[in-house]
Design an enzyme around this catalytic site. Structure first.
Site, PDB file in Angstrom:
ATOM      1  CD  GLU A  94      40.758  34.523  29.382  1.00 45.17           C
ATOM      2  OE1 GLU A  94      40.479  33.901  28.338  1.00 45.17           O
ATOM      3  OE2 GLU A  94      41.918  34.677  29.783  1.00 45.17           O
ATOM      4  CD  GLU A 135      39.775  51.083  48.121  1.00 42.69           C
ATOM      5  OE1 GLU A 135      39.275  51.019  49.253  1.00 42.69           O
ATOM      6  OE2 GLU A 135      40.349  50.129  47.574  1.00 42.69           O
TER       7      GLU A 135
END
EC number: 4.2.1.126
Length: 302
Positions: A86, A117
């Site tokens: 953004e 992960e």
């Protein structure tokens, strides 16, 4: 994997307030969730001192050619990518200035790759692939504070002398001990046990909003509370650009449209031209001299 037991983590604890969430009417169920969500902003508030330290470091890095890199796995990684994506349309910065890296790569944004992960080396590889350096800032995101992928990244960043930030939701986590700056809003047990996409994810999103927004404000991307470096890439943003210049200068739409056309919709330059009554070339020269800070540019000509 780290040696911290899951049953000792606040984010994995069972919430006494929602034990019967599966036996109540819909409205009551939602009230339970909403009551838990109300705790998030207060938890973030308690971390403002640490968030402020991080914002100052990020802003300083931006002014010296550094970047902000988010790393995380699962929900945490997605939040980092979301915040980073953004920044270019909102503040007119390059897509390289704020970047989000998620364990497992881009496909993990849309389909869970939970096993990714567990590798410290994978994060180090990902950081090397983007030429992460000592002038950059690494913000590691993990609700548990124990994710190996993120820990590997933080350790690597520390090793090359970069500033590190941890964003977790468990106190005294391994990540918080590794990072230079620890941000740990403790939101308590989730409404659904262990579902850290809920309160923990909301808290993390709020923190990331502050980190990126605060740094952009510190580096002159905002005038008042107006986003003066936005890129007018669609009809909505073209209209927003016009409104911003009108609000900043008190000018009529006709004048604003004329100036924006002249500057190729450079909102910041348009504002300064109107405020200073200078032509485009001279206005740009003074703005550039003041590193894009409109307030400082106005002071120079006052």
């Amino acid at each position: 994997m780290t040696n911290i037991s899951l049953d000792k983590l606040v984010t994995e604890s069972r919430n006494e307030n929602t034990k019967n969430i599966d036996r109540v009417e819909t409205l009551e169920m939602l009230k339970m969730i909403n009551n838990e969500d109300k705790k998030v902003a207060e938890a973030v508030e308690k971390e403002l001192i640490h968030i402020a330290k991080a914002v100052d470091k990020i802003g300083e890095a931006f002014l010296n050619g550094g970047r902000l890199i988010y790393v995380g796995a699962g929900t945490s990684g997605r939040l980092g990518v979301l915040d980073a994506s953004e920044c270019p349309p909102t503040y007119g910065v390059s897509y390289d200035l704020v970047r989000g890296i998620i364990a497992g790569g881009e496909s993990a944004m849309f389909k869970a790759r939970e096993g990714a992960e567990d590798s410290k080396k994978l994060c180090i590889k990902d950081l090397k692939n983007i030429n992460f350096g000592k002038n950059d800032i690494l913000a590691g995101i993990a609700a548990s504070g124990r994710t190996p992928y993120v820990i590997g990244g933080l350790e690597y960043a520390n090793g090359i002398g970069a500033t590190t930030i941890s964003v977790t939701c468990n106190p005294e986590s391994e990540m918080s001990k590794i990072a230079n700056i620890s941000i740990a809003p403790v939101v308590g047990p989730e409404a659904i046990t262990g579902s850290t996409r809920m309160k923990a994810g909301t808290a993390q999103k709020m923190v990331l909003n502050m980190l990126s927004t605060g740094a952009m404000v510190k580096t002159g991307k905002v005038y008042g509370n107006l986003m003066v470096d936005l890129k007018a890439t669609n009809e909505k943003l073209v209209e927003r650009a016009k409104r911003i210049v009108m609000q900043a200068t008190g000018s009529k739409r006709e004048q604003v449209e004329k100036i924006l056309k002249e500057t190729n919709f450079d909102v910041k330059l348009s504002i300064f031209m109107i405020e200073s009554s200078l032509d485009k070339i001279k206005a740009k020269e003074i703005l550039d001299k003041n590193k894009g800070y409109i307030v400082e540019a106005i002071k120079e000509i006052s």
